[in-house]
Scaffold this motif. Structure first.
Motif, mmCIF file in Angstrom:
data_model
loop_
_atom_site.group_PDB
_atom_site.id
_atom_site.type_symbol
_atom_site.label_atom_id
_atom_site.label_comp_id
_atom_site.label_asym_id
_atom_site.label_seq_id
_atom_site.Cartn_x
_atom_site.Cartn_y
_atom_site.Cartn_z
ATOM 1 N N THR A 801 0.847 -1.189 0.000
ATOM 2 C CA THR A 801 0.000 0.000 0.000
ATOM 3 C C THR A 801 0.883 1.241 0.000
ATOM 4 N N GLY A 802 0.319 2.343 -0.443
ATOM 5 C CA GLY A 802 1.039 3.613 -0.442
ATOM 6 C C GLY A 802 1.748 3.935 -1.735
ATOM 7 N N ILE A 803 1.818 2.995 -2.663
ATOM 8 C CA ILE A 803 2.387 3.277 -3.989
ATOM 9 C C ILE A 803 1.243 3.787 -4.860
ATOM 10 N N LEU A 804 1.297 5.060 -5.211
ATOM 11 C CA LEU A 804 0.162 5.712 -5.861
ATOM 12 C C LEU A 804 0.192 5.587 -7.377
ATOM 13 N N LYS A 805 1.373 5.741 -7.969
ATOM 14 C CA LYS A 805 1.463 5.682 -9.431
ATOM 15 C C LYS A 805 2.905 5.408 -9.820
#
Length: 830
Positions: A801-805
């Motif tokens: 989680t936390g990887i947006l793009k």
């Protein structure tokens, strides 16, 4: 995070090719130039004429970055190498006047010129063999010097750099040819080149905004355009520099209007006779009679119906094309350090399809550029596959915009030791990699690799979402040459055959040599064999990476071996997934690091990569360092010193699938035996059924992992695959979350440096690993407050989680916790 996907109707037409159906080339040229000018891709003037009639003439942008004065079609640009045709004309005038002959040696007119075999024709046709003057001059100028033709001639006479080839033997474009030609012109004519140009060319043709200008002149005409470049969205000076007291190869200034007058004169005898001019537009010949495609200051096509020249110097890019069979002229001048529009104008005029560049602006970010420096609030613009600009940027009309909402933008993570290539055919989205921010994987590890050609072919057949680089595996070379005779050191002839194979792979783009010396296919090799192969990699500018011979009982000796390989082969060496896997040596990471630092102090470029887990993954056979798999005493030692059987899980075991997911202790209980006997059973059953076996062995101390992560010369890796060990899905986010944010073992900027810029340095990769203009747009946007690995032994494929793009080569490959379906990955060669 908000993304705008708006495009203008015009841009859509142009980029899709639909606009090519429009009947008017001029309308298309104007539309493209306006579109590019709005996006800071073109600043200059363009003129198109047919039979002397102006079909199109227009100026876009500014003439001076300081005053912001607007350009006009009378503005005079530095023509850069387009200037050469004027110096060729001056020479033709002197030839026609009987002042010189083309086949005269240059020494006849310039006695100090040190090359007796070079003629004036060689200079004009670019066949002299002279070296470029830039490096020669740069090494001999101080901060107050300005290079001139006289000082350059003196340097040639004093330094006497060797010719690159015998004059007339081959064609090679060289600016020194035309700076020397200018010196000849001045000597023969008895006047400076600027006066000769004004009296014999610009004046007679009424080219009122054309002149020679260089830095030794005190003033310049008001029409002179100043070169610049865009930095952070602002124009910054990029104009004349210390070389610009010299003329001949450049420093003629002219406008599109004056260049049309020049073009028209070339159809007449206003300057020289047609018989004289004809040779300018005739391709030169080498000593063997082969055509060069270059006349006197002009490139000439095979039919002689198109003559042209381009120029580029500091901020200036220029072009003139004369379609002599149709009496058409295309003139393009720019002063903003960007040449993109030049080819588009030409292609449109010649009826070729075009694809306009696409941009994306990433705003409202904390940029961590991959160099270890503190984060900065800024914006980044991508153009096609590259980073275009960084700064306080505003969106272009209808530009695609990604709002980072204060998240961190970093270079895409480079996994220096990866086994994710197991998904090349089955999982081209590479979700395991991109979901943790990895944009480049480096394979061919532990001595096992595929040929470069096979890898490239696979990627061409099935495009993938990540970049792929590879080492060449030592064990693979051994297997190709030694076949099944692997349990001994290679003979000299076998080593020579392996060297030949490695050399071919290096030429195809392999990063270097990778060994897995702890594994049986290479374990019985000796150090001399490895050094011999490492020297091949060194000779090609490559590197050496190694799963060293022992990570446990013989760790010190194994580290000494890789240090010696680096010292003897004289190449950078890297320890794969540095660890201490012997229980009685836990806590001794400082001793290992001291050994490495001592080697570095002695000149050995040794580094390491490391993953953030106390568990490794391999075959259980590595738990028998002596390869005595039926020795119960060795099995007991393994359970006491090399791994914890109660925490070590069989990830796959084809001989008995029911063992998968169970610890070795649990398997022992199932079979009513001790863990050592269970370990021996696993190896025996796998051998008897010729099956595969993989174990996640728990055998490292947290304090050692932290010490290795913190060493300035370690970069982060995963050693992961699409399944199995949780590191395949979570190594990089585990560092960013638990280790950096929660435990605070290092600053975020340092961690990202260890995932990007430092990794690229350790691999010898260029144009990746740093967010800087011109580099490839491999990027990851993440939230440092929430980034976290979620993969575990029981759920190894859980996404972080936390990887947006994530972007690879400018295209989004991961967003909103899923792959986008784009496959822009490329093979990255040495």
């Amino acid at each position: 995070m908000r993304t705008s996907h708006l495009f203008t109707f015009c841009a859509l037409l142009l980029s899709s090719g639909a606009f090519s159906q429009q009947p008017s080339k001029i309308a298309r040229i104007d539309s493209v130039l306006r579109w590019m000018s709005e996006r800071e891709m073109f600043n200059g003037t363009v003129l198109v004429a047919e039979k002397g009639k102006v079909l199109y003439k227009k100026a876009f942008g500014i003439a001076d970055p300081k005053t912001r004065a607007p350009l006009t079609t009378a503005s005079a640009f530095n023509l850069a190498s387009v200037s050469k045709q004027f110096y060729a004309m001056m020479t033709m005038m002197l030839h026609e006047g009987g002042k010189l002959q083309y086949d005269d040696p240059v020494q006849k007119y310039l006695p100090i010129f040190p090359y007796p075999g070079v003629t004036i024709r060689h200079l004009m046709n670019q066949t002299s063999g002279l070296p470029e003057y830039f490096d020669i001059a740069a090494a001999n100028l101080n901060l107050l010097d300005t290079l001139t033709n006289a000082s350059m001639l003196d340097l040639l006479a004093y330094k006497r750099p060797p010719l690159l080839f015998t004059p007339g033997e081959r064609w090679e474009y060289c600016n020194t040819n035309y700076t020397t030609l200018a010196s000849v012109i001045e000597k023969v004519s008895g006047m400076t080149a600027d006066k000769f140009f004004q009296q014999r060319i610009a004046g007679p043709l009424k080219m009122t905004n054309s002149y020679v200008y260089h830095l030794k002149m005190k003033t310049w005409p008001a029409s002179r355009v100043i070169g610049f470049q865009y930095e952070g969205g602002q124009p910054v000076l990029n104009d004349l520099m210390a070389f610009d007291g010299i003329v001949g190869d450049g420093n003629v200034y002219s406008s599109v209007e004056d260049l049309l007058k020049w073009d028209r004169a070339l159809y007449t005898e206003k300057l020289v006779k047609k018989s004289t001019l004809k040779e300018a537009f005739t391709s030169g010949r080498l000593s063997n009679g082969k055509s060069t495609g270059y006349g006197f200051g002009w490139f000439v096509d095979d039919r002689g119906t198109r003559v042209e020249h381009t120029g580029s110097w500091v901020g200036f890019y220029t072009q003139i094309i004369r379609y002599t069979d149709k009496d058409q002229t295309l003139i393009w001048l720019s002063n903003s350090s960007r040449a993109t529009a030049r080819q588009y104008v030409r292609d449109i005029w010649e009826g070729k399809p075009i694809q306009l560049p696409q941009t994306e602006l990433i705003t409202n970010i904390n940029l961590v550029a991959g160099n270890g420096l503190p984060a900065q609030k800024t914006s980044v613009r991508i153009m096609n596959d590259r980073i275009r600009d960084i700064g306080k940027l505003t969106p272009y009309p209808n530009e695609k915009v990604t709002d980072g909402k204060g998240a961190v933008l970093a270079p895409g993570f480079i996994d220096s030791h990866s086994h994710h290539d197991r998904g090349l055919k089955d999982e081209p989205k590479f979700l395991a990699a991109v979901s943790q921010g990895i944009t480049t994987i480096v394979i061919g590890q532990d001595g096992d690799s595929d040929p470069v050609d096979s890898l490239k072919g696979s990627m061409k057949k099935i495009p993938v979402s990540v970049n792929v680089a590879t080492y060449t595996g030592h064990a693979t070379l051994r297997q190709q040459i030694m076949k099944q005779r692997l349990y001994r050191a290679a003979r000299r002839a076998e080593v020579d055959s392996m060297k030949a194979l490695l050399e071919k792979e290096m030429d195809k783009g392999s990063l270097g040599l990778a060994t897995g010396l702890e594994y049986e296919a290479a374990f019985f090799s000796n150090t001399d064999e490895v050094i011999a192969l490492a020297k091949v990699a060194a000779a090609k500018g490559g590197r050496y990476i190694s799963h060293i011979r022992s990570e446990d009982i013989h760790l010190e000796e194994a580290v000494t071996e890789i240090i010696n390989i680096g010292r003897e082969a004289k190449l950078p060496v890297q320890i794969s997934h540095l660890k201490i896997a012997l229980h009685s040596k836990w806590g001794t990471a400082p001793n290992v690091l001291n050994q490495l630092e001592k080697a570095r102090a002695q000149g050995v470029d040794i580094t390491a990569d490391v993953y953030p887990y106390a568990m490794w993954m391999s075959t259980p056979r590595v738990l028998f360092p002596k390869k005595d798999f039926d020795n119960e005493q060795s099995a007991v030692f393994a359970t006491q010193e090399l791994f914890d059987p109660s925490k070590s899980v069989m990830l796959y075991f084809s001989a008995n699938r029911s063992y998968e997911g169970k610890t070795v202790s649990e398997i022992a209980t199932l079979n009513h035996e001790t863990p050592p006997k269970a370990l021996m059973r696993l190896i025996r059953d796998a051998d008897e059924k010729k099956g595969s076996a993989g174990i996640a062995g728990h055998s490292m101390a947290e304090e050692d992992i932290v010490s290795f992560l913190q060493w300035p010369h370690t970069n982060i890796c995963s050693d992961g695959a699409p399944d199995g060990h949780p590191r395949g899905h979570g190594a990089f986010t585990r560092v960013l979350g638990p280790y950096v944010r929660d435990q605070k073992i290092m600053p975020l900027e340092t961690a990202i440096f260890k995932m990007t810029g430092l990794t690229a340095e350790h691999l010898g990769l260029r144009d990746r690993g740093l967010i800087t203009p011109g580099n490839f747009a491999d990027l990851v946007l993440f939230d440092p407050a929430t980034v976290k690995d979620n993969a575990t032994i029981t759920d190894p494929m859980a996404l972080s989680t936390g990887i947006l793009k994530v972007w690879v080569n400018g295209q989004a490959v991961y967003e909103n916790q899923k792959a986008t379906g784009n496959f822009p990955g490329r093979f990255v060669g040495r």
